[in-house]
Design an enzyme around this catalytic site. Structure first.
Site, PDB file in Angstrom:
ATOM      1  N   PHE A 143       0.928  -1.094  -0.109  1.00  0.00           N
ATOM      2  CA  PHE A 143      -0.095   0.018   0.047  1.00  0.00           C
ATOM      3  C   PHE A 143       0.815   1.157   0.039  1.00  0.00           C
ATOM      4  O   PHE A 143       1.604   1.514   0.697  1.00  0.00           O
ATOM      5  CB  PHE A 143      -0.878  -0.041   1.227  1.00  0.00           C
ATOM      6  N   ASP A 228       9.477   2.605   1.724  1.00  0.00           N
ATOM      7  CA  ASP A 228       8.241   3.624   2.029  1.00  0.00           C
ATOM      8  C   ASP A 228       8.162   2.990   3.536  1.00  0.00           C
ATOM      9  O   ASP A 228       7.347   2.166   3.839  1.00  0.00           O
ATOM     10  CB  ASP A 228       7.070   2.769   1.151  1.00  0.00           C
ATOM     11  N   LYS A 257       2.538   9.800   8.596  1.00  0.00           N
ATOM     12  CA  LYS A 257       1.925   8.937   9.805  1.00  0.00           C
ATOM     13  C   LYS A 257       2.587   9.652  11.086  1.00  0.00           C
ATOM     14  O   LYS A 257       2.294  10.923  11.312  1.00  0.00           O
ATOM     15  CB  LYS A 257       1.864   7.870   9.791  1.00  0.00           C
TER      16      LYS A 257
END
Length: 405
Positions: A143, A228, A257
């Protein structure tokens, strides 16, 4: 008094359903305030938070350090435009590059933007250094975000036809299969992009030998290796960055995040030799905005001063140990993860039932699939919080299993 609160909440929910675009299935409650490991709704109900704002609230809810940094910066300079340097931008970029081992940083507001920047830089590398190579190898189950390019990079099978035609140039290979990755390399390949631990895919760590192999492939062909770390970075896995577990350095590192502790912030970092963008080729109105920079600096300093990465490692081990003990009497299997990014499997279809029951009992959990529970609490979590979480989750699991049975 409670009836008045319920009436107000009902009015707000009715208004939200008429005005908020429908993009998610949300429970019939409105979150109002948070402190530490807990969050309260408008009805006064208290929830122990093991979602952590989707791995965002690394310092917990409304941490004093973040409050003070934002208030102080808001009273000085909120926005100056990306055309100018600002003081917190220079301070934060210096500290972040130092602790990450990278040389340059580009700031954005979301993880998808950071990954989009990484894709652009990889393609620029392909143009400048690899005769126009533009393809990027990514993993099945990965993702990387919700822009068209990052959705195209993402390895979710049910996204394949969504918003077609997709952005060309991404090849998906199985996780931890080095032969498949090697076979996917061709003259058009400019980079390999992976999550050190697949988060949204269900918490699947990449093998150290596999990461080593990816590094060797990229070095062999002059390609870039992109990590990532939107979900794994900023202490989540028990190291400040997940790549530190293996010692295998990427060429590009993306963060999001937890980097802002709840304030919208992300970053793409790279080495000096990949500092390839020309003025105007990459940017953003809110890039390195002073408020975001002050937030990021405060979060980074707090993570280091409070040694929350060590706490993530210690508490993560405690969670894994307790889950292993519980698995002897409960249908819990395949316990996995790093630090405070942990998942375990349940019988198919049970996970969303358990999370719904936990919500009713005052606990926030996430089910990324019908058979998986994911834990990503704030990094300030203590053993007492973990014990409370497991007591509620055990209760809910036994209740769910009895209904299903």
């Amino acid at each position: 008094m409670m009836h008045v609160q319920e009436a107000v909440t009902d009015d707000w929910l009715h208004g939200a359903k008429e005005s908020v675009l429908s993009t998610a299935v949300r429970p019939e409650l409105i979150m109002e305030r948070g402190e530490g490991m807990y969050i309260w709704d408008t009805g006064g109900n208290k929830y122990l938070d093991f979602i952590g704002g989707w791995a965002v609230n690394c310092l917990g809810h409304s941490p004093k350090a973040l409050q003070q940094a934002l208030a102080s910066q808001a009273g000085t300079l909120v926005h100056a435009s990306p055309a100018f340097y600002n003081k917190p931008m220079l301070e934060f970029s210096a500290q972040l590059t130092e602790v990450s081992g990278m040389d340059r940083v580009f700031f954005a507001s979301s993880g998808a933007e950071a990954n989009e920047s990484a894709i652009k830089l990889a393609r620029k590398h392909g143009t400048v250094c690899m005769n126009g190579a533009y393809e990027i190898i990514t993993l099945q189950g990965s993702f990387h975000g919700r822009t068209l390019a990052t959705m195209s990079a993402t390895g979710k099978p049910h996204w394949k036809q969504l918003y077609a035609p997709k952005v060309d140039g991404f090849r998906h290979v199985p996780i931890n299969d080095l032969d498949a990755c090697f076979a996917a390399v061709n003259n058009n390949t400019c980079a390999i992009m992976v999550e050190p631990v697949q988060g949204e895919g269900g918490v699947h760590p990449l093998d150290e030998a596999y990461l080593y192999g990816l590094r060797k492939i990229c070095d062999m062909y002059g390609m870039l290796l992109i990590f990532d770390e939107i979900q794994t970075g900023m202490g989540r896995t028990g190291k400040l960055f997940a790549y530190e577990h293996s010692g295998i350095m990427p060429d590009i590192l993306t963060l999001g995040k937890g980097i802002g502790g709840g304030f919208p912030l992300s970053a793409m970092l790279t080495l000096e030799k990949h500092n390839l963008f020309q003025p105007g080729e990459q940017g953003g109105t809110y890039s390195a905005q002073p408020l975001a920079m002050a937030a990021g600096l405060a979060v980074l300093q707090e993570l280091i001063e409070q040694d929350l990465t060590a706490n993530a490692a210690t508490q993560g081990q405690y969670v894994m140990r307790r889950l292993t003990e519980l698995s002897s009497n409960l249908p819990i299997r395949n316990i996995r993860g790093q630090g405070l990014l942990i998942a375990f499997d349940l019988p198919e279809g049970l996970a969303p039932v358990v999370t719904e029951l936990c919500l009713d009992k005052g606990l926030l959990l996430n089910a990324p699939s019908p058979s998986t529970i994911r834990l990503m609490p704030p990094l300030i979590v203590e053993e007492a919080h973990i014990d409370a979480m497991l007591a509620i989750a055990t209760d809910a699991l036994m209740e769910a299993a009895s209904h299903v049975g």
